[in-house]
Design an enzyme around this catalytic site. Sequence first.
Site, PDB file in Angstrom:
ATOM      1  N   CYS A 154       0.828  -1.214   0.000  1.00 59.08           N
ATOM      2  CA  CYS A 154       0.000   0.000   0.000  1.00 59.08           C
ATOM      3  C   CYS A 154       0.861   1.262   0.000  1.00 59.08           C
ATOM      4  O   CYS A 154       0.559   2.223  -0.728  1.00 59.08           O
ATOM      5  CB  CYS A 154      -0.963  -0.010   1.186  1.00 59.08           C
ATOM      6  SG  CYS A 154      -0.227  -0.427   2.774  1.00 59.08           S
ATOM      7  N   TYR A 155       1.937   1.273   0.791  1.00 60.38           N
ATOM      8  CA  TYR A 155       2.819   2.440   0.784  1.00 60.38           C
ATOM      9  C   TYR A 155       3.446   2.664  -0.597  1.00 60.38           C
ATOM     10  O   TYR A 155       3.432   3.793  -1.102  1.00 60.38           O
ATOM     11  CB  TYR A 155       3.918   2.284   1.833  1.00 60.38           C
ATOM     12  CG  TYR A 155       3.511   2.594   3.254  1.00 60.38           C
ATOM     13  CD1 TYR A 155       2.985   3.838   3.601  1.00 60.38           C
ATOM     14  CD2 TYR A 155       3.676   1.653   4.272  1.00 60.38           C
ATOM     15  CE1 TYR A 155       2.634   4.130   4.911  1.00 60.38           C
ATOM     16  CE2 TYR A 155       3.320   1.934   5.586  1.00 60.38           C
ATOM     17  CZ  TYR A 155       2.803   3.177   5.902  1.00 60.38           C
ATOM     18  OH  TYR A 155       2.454   3.470   7.205  1.00 60.38           O
TER      19      TYR A 155
END
EC number: 1.2.1.38
Length: 351
Positions: A154-155
């Site tokens: 996600c990052y």
Amino acid sequence: MNVAIVGATGYGGIQAVNLLKDNKNYKISYLGGNKSSGTKWSDNFPFINLESDNLIEKISIDRIADKANVALLCLPSGISSTLTRGLLEKGVKVIDLSADYRYKSLDQWKGVYSNEAKKYKRDDDDLCKEAVYGLPEINFNDISKARLIACPGCYPTSALIPLSPFLSQGIIDNEGIVIDSKSGTSGGGREPHQKLLFSECGDGLSAYGLINHRHTSEIEQIASFISGNDIELLFTPHLIPMTRGMHSTIYGRLRDPGLTSSDCRIILENYYRNYSHIRVLPVDIYPSTKWVKNTNEIHLSVKVDTRNGRIIILSVIDNLIKGQTGQAIQNLNLISGLPINNGLEMINHYP
């Protein structure tokens, strides 16, 4: 197409069921889980109606191959690698939501995920090299032809989408890139952790994993591929006391300090003109995580500091949708020959 969701009772699996259960192009034909095996879906999640109310089965390569054409592996890092080769050999395509195939080198994975490497003795460097990094905005064509897709973290998703237009066209320097990201607690998964207890993280904001966070090397690998040059950057993640959402603020130096905020906004808008789930906001409008909650959208904003020639790019995503399972469904759509956002037109019930 018949789809297996493996790791069905984790956050990734729950999102996958929610996103696919009413999609007429797919049938959820298998739910897999070890701790929850032998129970029905409704025993675990009576508030999420699954018409077939599948039995959650013990994870088995043979059973998955018998019942599905593609498997979504919503599993912790390390476990996916114990299933992937067997599934591929039986003709099942694999979309892996863990980090097992995000690196082109197995040795690099072992260095970054050293604890998992001690537990899972892997010898699948050939699959690491074969896997396609599942960021559709970068690898659209390769994903559509792949049998093994490694979904991004996600990052990295929140950082690479805003950075790609500027790196690929050499608009910003390769040195001095800083990424400051903040994530909701669901990014830590469904397993209990002390730092995620409400009494530990509520009413507070804290950084973690400085310098050596696992996602740093993942971002650097893909940023280097996009740019064509080796890139080292600073990435600092923070835990913020909300359930879902991710906000990234990215800093870089423009090679042409004469570029304005409007110029850079046009660059973003043109680069992503074919991706309806990427919304480039007007100059001086800055996104909130609440604007994308429960959707597969990413909102971007850009501002140039004309005093020093630096650029600030802001991005927000729902870490469980665009940052995880929604992106996996985009990849599923591509290998199925369907429109990339099929089944992902979700409504944000603001506020």
